[in-house]
Design a protein around this motif. Structure first.
Motif, PDB file in Angstrom:
ATOM      1  N   ARG A  10       0.844  -1.208   0.000  1.00 25.70           N
ATOM      2  CA  ARG A  10       0.000   0.000   0.000  1.00 25.70           C
ATOM      3  C   ARG A  10       0.877   1.255   0.000  1.00 25.70           C
TER       4      ARG A  10
ATOM      5  N   VAL B 267      -0.061   3.242  -3.529  1.00 23.42           N
ATOM      6  CA  VAL B 267      -1.220   4.146  -3.478  1.00 23.42           C
ATOM      7  C   VAL B 267      -0.844   5.542  -3.981  1.00 23.42           C
ATOM      8  N   GLY B 268      -1.704   6.083  -4.839  1.00 21.75           N
ATOM      9  CA  GLY B 268      -1.476   7.403  -5.408  1.00 21.75           C
ATOM     10  C   GLY B 268      -0.751   7.385  -6.736  1.00 21.75           C
TER      11      GLY B 268
ATOM     12  N   LYS C  22      -0.152   6.787 -10.664  1.00 21.19           N
ATOM     13  CA  LYS C  22      -0.859   6.670 -11.936  1.00 21.19           C
ATOM     14  C   LYS C  22      -0.177   5.584 -12.744  1.00 21.19           C
TER      15      LYS C  22
ATOM     16  N   GLU D 139      -5.624   5.334 -11.464  1.00 21.29           N
ATOM     17  CA  GLU D 139      -4.882   5.679 -10.252  1.00 21.29           C
ATOM     18  C   GLU D 139      -5.148   4.616  -9.203  1.00 21.29           C
ATOM     19  N   ILE D 140      -4.093   4.169  -8.532  1.00 22.75           N
ATOM     20  CA  ILE D 140      -4.248   3.182  -7.463  1.00 22.75           C
ATOM     21  C   ILE D 140      -4.680   3.921  -6.203  1.00 22.75           C
ATOM     22  N   SER D 141      -5.866   3.569  -5.704  1.00 27.48           N
ATOM     23  CA  SER D 141      -6.444   4.289  -4.570  1.00 27.48           C
ATOM     24  C   SER D 141      -6.273   3.559  -3.244  1.00 27.48           C
ATOM     25  N   ASP D 142      -6.078   2.236  -3.283  1.00 26.93           N
ATOM     26  CA  ASP D 142      -5.904   1.491  -2.035  1.00 26.93           C
ATOM     27  C   ASP D 142      -5.377   0.101  -2.344  1.00 26.93           C
TER      28      ASP D 142
ATOM     29  N   ASN E 105      -7.206  -1.544  -5.494  1.00 22.99           N
ATOM     30  CA  ASN E 105      -8.316  -0.675  -5.875  1.00 22.99           C
ATOM     31  C   ASN E 105      -7.819   0.380  -6.849  1.00 22.99           C
ATOM     32  N   ILE E 106      -8.567   0.573  -7.930  1.00 24.64           N
ATOM     33  CA  ILE E 106      -8.193   1.566  -8.942  1.00 24.64           C
ATOM     34  C   ILE E 106      -9.373   2.467  -9.268  1.00 24.64           C
ATOM     35  N   THR E 107      -9.045   3.636  -9.825  1.00 25.00           N
ATOM     36  CA  THR E 107     -10.055   4.556 -10.346  1.00 25.00           C
ATOM     37  C   THR E 107      -9.635   4.929 -11.753  1.00 25.00           C
TER      38      THR E 107
ATOM     39  N   PRO F 105     -14.669   3.276 -10.159  1.00 25.27           N
ATOM     40  CA  PRO F 105     -13.799   2.416  -9.358  1.00 25.27           C
ATOM     41  C   PRO F 105     -13.842   0.957  -9.831  1.00 25.27           C
TER      42      PRO F 105
END
Length: 292
Positions: free
Chosen positions: A138, A142-143, A145, A170-173, A186-188, A194
């Motif tokens: 993580r 995380v954060g 791109k 973007e990897i969010s978690d 987790n990605i957005t 998501p």
């Protein structure tokens, strides 16, 4: 050694400079190399593991599993230490002890204490997810791109959804995953939608769903302006067609696990094999047959 590929005098050879460039260590692999999966001898008491499945109770000594707490899935247990037991054959065997509240769980390694301490990692006990490793991944990801390499996208309930290759996200978690894939990424996407991808920990290209197999740190399309739209569309779907180049095939299917090279009359023949049974056969650098 010869192989039965229909290629005259086919033999395994040392890869040329251009071939080595095709399968050299990628930036994605280099990024993940900083992660350290600790060996048993490095574990500290209190190290936390998430039990990923109720069947985990089957891997522990049945005498150490409280029948009233046999459903361990979703629970967090802690490493308590290592003890020894003598096998019927008279040899000593290392036993890893975990603590589940006031109860203890014992996992027999089948190995000597010295060997187990050096050989068994925190990823080797079945159905346990190393929560400290999840935290490390993580912190690393995380954060960021990245661009997707995989179409195997899921919603947060674990249901398959339509995924796309080579799109920016973007990897969010990073969360604990399953007993097969210990990490959920987790990605957005670029539209704010998501999704989730399952990931393994590792750097070997042959391993399924490692970071380098599901993400790229840069936009692949920008590095290959010469690829036409039709071929790029096939690449995004993980497909190949006759006439594609080695470079295009590698983008679509990834690095081969085995490369054989030889000749057929006046042509140079290359034969690539993949761990899932797929193969590609090239003649003078262009794809002439395949099983995908």
């Amino acid at each position: 050694m010869s192989c039965h590929t229909g290629i005259e005098s086919t033999k395994t050879i040392k890869l040329s400079r251009s071939e080595r460039r095709q399968i050299e260590v990628s930036p994605e692999e280099k990024l993940m190399e900083v992660l350290k999966v600790p060996k048993l001898g490095e574990w500290e008491p209190g190290k936390r593991f998430l039990v990923s499945d109720n069947r985990a109770s089957l891997v522990f000594d049945p005498n150490s599993v409280n029948p009233e707490e046999a459903k361990l899935g979703g629970k967090t247990i802690e490493y308590a230490g290592v003890t020894m037991k003598t096998t019927p054959g008279g040899s000593d065997e290392a036993v890893i002890v975990f603590r589940n509240g006031s109860n203890t769980l014992q996992y027999s390694t089948g190995k000597s204490l010295d060997y187990a301490g050096k050989a068994i990692s925190s990823m080797d006990v079945p159905m346990l997810i190393d929560l400290e490793l999840v935290d490390s991944v993580r912190d690393l990801l995380v954060g960021r791109k990245v661009w997707t390499r995989s179409q195997l996208w899921y919603d947060f309930d674990g249901t398959r959804i339509d995924g796309r290759k080579f799109v920016p996200v973007e990897i969010s978690d990073v969360r604990p995953g399953t007993m097969v894939f210990p990490l959920c990424i987790n990605i957005t996407d670029e539209k704010g939608a998501p999704a989730m991808l399952y990931m393994n920990v590792g750097t070997a290209g042959m391993e399924s769903r490692t970071f380098q197999n599901i993400f790229s740190l840069s936009d692949p399309k920008e590095r290959y302006p010469g690829i036409d739209k039709e071929v790029w569309s096939l690449i995004q779907q993980g497909k190949v067609r006759l006439g594609m180049t080695k470079e295009e095939c590698k983008l679509s299917l990834g690095n081969p696990t085995d490369v054989n090279s030889g000749h057929d009359w006046n042509s140079t023949i290359d034969f690539w094999q993949y761990p899932n049974g797929s193969y590609l056969r090239f003649q003078d650098g262009l794809l002439v047959s395949f099983r995908n």
